[in-house]
Design a protein around this motif. Structure first.
Motif, short mmCIF file in Angstrom:
data_model
loop_
_atom_site.label_atom_id
_atom_site.label_comp_id
_atom_site.label_asym_id
_atom_site.label_seq_id
_atom_site.Cartn_x
_atom_site.Cartn_y
_atom_site.Cartn_z
N SER A 38 36.22 63.79 17.74
CA SER A 38 35.93 62.35 17.80
C SER A 38 37.05 61.54 18.45
O SER A 38 36.77 60.70 19.31
N LYS A 39 38.30 61.75 18.08
CA LYS A 39 39.39 60.96 18.66
C LYS A 39 39.51 61.19 20.16
O LYS A 39 39.71 60.25 20.94
N MET A 42 36.50 59.42 21.89
CA MET A 42 36.64 57.97 21.91
C MET A 42 37.74 57.55 22.87
O MET A 42 37.61 56.54 23.57
N HIS A 49 34.57 53.32 17.11
CA HIS A 49 33.73 54.10 16.19
C HIS A 49 32.29 53.61 16.23
O HIS A 49 31.35 54.40 16.21
N LEU A 52 30.62 54.88 19.42
CA LEU A 52 30.34 56.31 19.32
C LEU A 52 29.15 56.56 18.41
O LEU A 52 28.30 57.39 18.72
N SER A 53 29.07 55.84 17.30
CA SER A 53 27.93 56.05 16.39
C SER A 53 26.62 55.68 17.08
O SER A 53 25.60 56.33 16.89
N THR A 62 30.44 58.80 9.93
CA THR A 62 30.52 60.14 10.50
C THR A 62 31.56 60.19 11.62
O THR A 62 32.24 61.19 11.81
N THR A 63 31.72 59.10 12.34
CA THR A 63 32.63 59.08 13.49
C THR A 63 34.10 59.12 13.08
O THR A 63 34.96 59.31 13.93
N TYR A 64 34.38 58.94 11.80
CA TYR A 64 35.76 59.02 11.32
C TYR A 64 36.17 60.46 11.01
O TYR A 64 37.34 60.72 10.76
N GLU A 67 35.93 66.19 13.50
CA GLU A 67 34.93 66.84 14.34
C GLU A 67 33.54 66.42 13.88
O GLU A 67 33.27 66.35 12.69
N ILE A 68 32.69 66.15 14.85
CA ILE A 68 31.32 65.73 14.57
C ILE A 68 30.37 66.76 15.18
O ILE A 68 30.47 67.03 16.39
#
Length: 133
Positions: A38-39, A42, A49, A52-53, A62-64, A67-68
């Motif tokens: 995620s980082k 982004m 965030h 991304l969501s 979830t974006t925090y 890994e997603i």
């Protein structure tokens, strides 16, 4: 965060890059290519965030996560995104900032859209074709 495994020649002298394998130069995907970092995503895309969501259609909390899991609906786009950024990273002699700029800058050849937008709208194949010419 670049993955240099693909730069090691095999028995035939070809590297993974020569064979079209994912290099994941921007570190967007996990090693198994099933999750988004995620980082890194982004940062490369210049997203928050919330953005991304929206793009992945996942809940904002979830974006925090570090890994997603890649939503199955977007697996093809994520692979195309990594392939495109790998090619651009190589074309720009490993310049990470210029690669990120290319990904997020409106492009006149894409009718003012960014490569990121075009890929996530499902037309990443045309970008990959354009880059390989």
């Amino acid at each position: 965060m670049a993955n240099n495994i693909g730069s090691v020649p095999g028995r035939d002298g070809l590297t993974a890059r020569d064979l079209g394998a994912l290099q994941n130069a921007l570190g967007l995907l996990s090693k198994d290519h099933k999750r988004i970092i995620s980082k890194a995503f982004m940062s490369a895309a210049g997203m928050s965030h919330t953005q991304l969501s929206r793009i992945l259609n996942v809940p904002r909390p979830t974006t925090y996560r570090e890994e997603i899991p890649i939503p199955s609906k977007y697996h093809k786009q994520m692979i195309q995104l990594v392939l495109a950024t790998d090619q651009v990273f190589e074309l720009l002699n490993g310049n990470l900032e210029e690669t990120k700029r290319w990904l997020t800058a409106p492009n006149s050849l894409l009718f003012g859209r960014t490569p990121l937008e075009v890929i996530f709208r499902g037309d990443g194949g045309s970008i990959l074709e354009w880059l390989s010419q």
